[in-house]
Design a protein around this motif. Structure first.
Motif, PDB file in Angstrom:
ATOM      1  N   VAL A  24      -1.151   3.781   8.072  1.00  0.00           N
ATOM      2  CA  VAL A  24      -1.369   4.689   9.194  1.00  0.00           C
ATOM      3  C   VAL A  24      -1.579   3.848  10.445  1.00  0.00           C
ATOM      4  O   VAL A  24      -2.463   2.992  10.481  1.00  0.00           O
ATOM      5  CB  VAL A  24      -2.590   5.601   8.953  1.00  0.00           C
ATOM      6  N   TYR A  69      -4.203   8.208  -3.064  1.00  0.00           N
ATOM      7  CA  TYR A  69      -3.270   7.205  -2.545  1.00  0.00           C
ATOM      8  C   TYR A  69      -4.040   6.008  -1.989  1.00  0.00           C
ATOM      9  O   TYR A  69      -5.183   6.130  -1.528  1.00  0.00           O
ATOM     10  CB  TYR A  69      -2.408   7.797  -1.431  1.00  0.00           C
ATOM     11  N   LEU A  81      -5.336  11.723   2.383  1.00  0.00           N
ATOM     12  CA  LEU A  81      -4.510  11.020   1.395  1.00  0.00           C
ATOM     13  C   LEU A  81      -5.348  10.129   0.482  1.00  0.00           C
ATOM     14  O   LEU A  81      -5.069  10.006  -0.710  1.00  0.00           O
ATOM     15  CB  LEU A  81      -3.449  10.196   2.111  1.00  0.00           C
ATOM     16  N   THR A  82      -6.391   9.501   1.043  1.00  0.00           N
ATOM     17  CA  THR A  82      -7.268   8.660   0.230  1.00  0.00           C
ATOM     18  C   THR A  82      -7.962   9.481  -0.840  1.00  0.00           C
ATOM     19  O   THR A  82      -8.048   9.071  -2.012  1.00  0.00           O
ATOM     20  CB  THR A  82      -8.312   7.958   1.124  1.00  0.00           C
ATOM     21  N   THR A 118       0.848  -1.187   0.000  1.00  0.00           N
ATOM     22  CA  THR A 118       0.000   0.000   0.000  1.00  0.00           C
ATOM     23  C   THR A 118       0.884   1.237   0.000  1.00  0.00           C
ATOM     24  O   THR A 118       2.055   1.176   0.396  1.00  0.00           O
ATOM     25  CB  THR A 118      -0.945  -0.018   1.220  1.00  0.00           C
ATOM     26  N   ASP A 119       0.341   2.363  -0.457  1.00  0.00           N
ATOM     27  CA  ASP A 119       1.125   3.595  -0.471  1.00  0.00           C
ATOM     28  C   ASP A 119       1.440   4.068   0.946  1.00  0.00           C
ATOM     29  O   ASP A 119       2.572   4.442   1.254  1.00  0.00           O
ATOM     30  CB  ASP A 119       0.367   4.706  -1.214  1.00  0.00           C
ATOM     31  N   VAL A 120       0.408   4.066   1.796  1.00  0.00           N
ATOM     32  CA  VAL A 120       0.564   4.628   3.142  1.00  0.00           C
ATOM     33  C   VAL A 120      -0.075   3.697   4.161  1.00  0.00           C
ATOM     34  O   VAL A 120      -1.247   3.317   4.015  1.00  0.00           O
ATOM     35  CB  VAL A 120      -0.094   6.024   3.257  1.00  0.00           C
ATOM     36  N   ALA A 144      -0.272  14.404   6.359  1.00  0.00           N
ATOM     37  CA  ALA A 144      -0.660  14.051   4.987  1.00  0.00           C
ATOM     38  C   ALA A 144       0.127  14.875   3.977  1.00  0.00           C
ATOM     39  O   ALA A 144       0.574  14.362   2.944  1.00  0.00           O
ATOM     40  CB  ALA A 144      -2.163  14.274   4.804  1.00  0.00           C
ATOM     41  N   ALA A 177      -5.540   9.908   6.911  1.00  0.00           N
ATOM     42  CA  ALA A 177      -5.914   8.865   5.959  1.00  0.00           C
ATOM     43  C   ALA A 177      -6.983   9.356   4.994  1.00  0.00           C
ATOM     44  O   ALA A 177      -6.942   9.054   3.796  1.00  0.00           O
ATOM     45  CB  ALA A 177      -6.405   7.629   6.716  1.00  0.00           C
ATOM     46  N   VAL A 219      -4.415   3.669   1.097  1.00  0.00           N
ATOM     47  CA  VAL A 219      -4.124   3.870   2.519  1.00  0.00           C
ATOM     48  C   VAL A 219      -4.782   2.760   3.324  1.00  0.00           C
ATOM     49  O   VAL A 219      -5.936   2.403   3.080  1.00  0.00           O
ATOM     50  CB  VAL A 219      -4.655   5.241   3.011  1.00  0.00           C
ATOM     51  N   ARG A 220      -4.051   2.227   4.301  1.00  0.00           N
ATOM     52  CA  ARG A 220      -4.622   1.270   5.257  1.00  0.00           C
ATOM     53  C   ARG A 220      -4.294   1.738   6.657  1.00  0.00           C
ATOM     54  O   ARG A 220      -3.156   2.106   6.961  1.00  0.00           O
ATOM     55  CB  ARG A 220      -4.072  -0.141   5.035  1.00  0.00           C
TER      56      ARG A 220
END
Length: 355
Positions: A6, A25, A20-21, A2-4, A333, A17, A27-28
């Motif tokens: 958190v 991106y 960024l979503t 995943t990109d990011v 972010a 999140a 994000v999880r």
């Protein structure tokens, strides 16, 4: 991959999140608890609920005020009161000095409803504690999860938990990888603890007080009390939440059985305010080791000095509690976006989904 990733589903982590979503991106979020919101917390118990973390929110700052207004429009928040009282042992009750009167917002369904609303359309792993973060040869981060023995790989990591917990997780990576100043900044952050006591009373109790929220100004053991059931549309019974002072919570830092401690707290409140508070129908106590930042960082977030992007954020960056957590999440972010693809990231984009 995943990109990011958190770590932490408190307000800072959720706002980061969401921002960024919406920028595009992947994000999880990984959260160790079974619920969302961090210290914006609600306990479900005995057929009702009680806010044992943040008691209410005040509009403070333009962006945070807009967030509260949008949540109000969507009926997540309602105005609870604009009057909070102070109690001093020598002079009794006086209205707290706020001019002009400031509305206090609460969630009738429990303050955790704020986090649930902010979590819309986000991918969140609950009941998953991250026990290790390590770099991989492929220039990414590997997160090891405790309960499932699974691993999560991410290009970047946002650590949105209290600084002492972040330090325990990140210190094993060492100063060479993260930077001496970064770890020293984490070490410098300190928190006040608090014990939060939830107590329910028979519906046939004595008449309820005229106040809804009250600060104990000079009590060594007590800090705050609120008539929590007055937040609910049709409460079945009176429910009070009493918060201890930091000094009292520190004295009981190692106490295992907190039930007698909770009984003592409601007894102290009954001595000052309402005698019948001493006889609750039920009682529960929650320990907050990291309730309020006592020594914050001035920066809005804390980036590590590493080749792989890793950012810490939370209400301990800049202070100001929930508002500070929101602003810190936005700043984190922005930092992550600067490391990655520089996608368009309007400052208020995380509010767009509310409108």
């Amino acid at each position: 991959m995943t990109d990011v990733a958190v770590i932490g589903a408190g307000i800072a982590g959720l706002v980061c999140a969401q921002q960024l979503t919406q920028a595009g991106y992947s994000v999880r979020i990984v959260e160790k608890s079974r619920g969302l919101g961090g210290r914006v917390a609600t306990r479900r118990l005995y057929g009702t609920c009680a806010d044992h973390g943040a008691c209410y929110l005040k509009p403070k700052g333009e962006l945070f005020g807009r967030l509260l207004e949008l949540l109000h429009q969507r009926h997540v928040l309602e105005v609870w009161t604009d009057t909070v009282y102070d109690f001093k042992s020598g002079s009794g009750l006086t209205i707290a000095n706020t001019s002009p009167p400031t509305p206090r917002y609460v969630a009738p369904g429990g303050m955790s409803a704020i986090a649930k609303f902010l979590a819309q359309d986000l991918e969140i792993l609950l009941n998953q504690r991250v026990i290790a973060i390590t770099p991989t040869p492929e220039n990414s981060w590997r997160l090891t999860l405790e309960s499932s023995n699974e691993e999560l790989t991410a290009t970047s990591v946002v650590v949105a938990i209290p600084a002492p917990q972040a330090l325990m997780l990140l210190e094993p990576l060492g100063e060479t990888l993260l930077g001496t100043a970064f770890l020293n900044n984490l070490r410098s952050v300190e928190f006040y603890p608090c014990l939060s006591v939830m107590a329910g009373y028979p519906s046939t109790s004595q008449p309820l007080p005229h106040w809804k929220a009250l600060n104990f100004v000079d009590d060594a053991d007590l800090a705050w009390i609120g008539l929590d059931s007055s937040k609910r549309p049709s409460p079945e019974q009176p429910v009070f939440v009493v918060q201890s002072s930091a000094a009292f919570a520190q004295r009981h830092d190692q106490t295992q059985d907190l039930h007698p401690v909770g009984q003592y707290i409601v007894q102290r409140a009954s001595e000052w305010l309402l005698p019948w508070l001493d006889t609750p129908e039920w009682i529960q106590v929650h320990r907050w080791r990291y309730a309020f930042p006592s020594r914050s960082l001035q920066e809005a977030c804390l980036p590590a000095n590493s080749s792989l992007p890793l950012i810490c954020c939370g209400d301990w960056c800049g202070g100001n509690l929930v508002e500070g957590a929101m602003l810190s999440g936005l700043a984190a972010a922005e930092e992550i976006n600067n490391y990655l693809r520089h996608l368009p990231l309007p400052k208020e984009s995380f509010l767009n989904f509310l409108s």
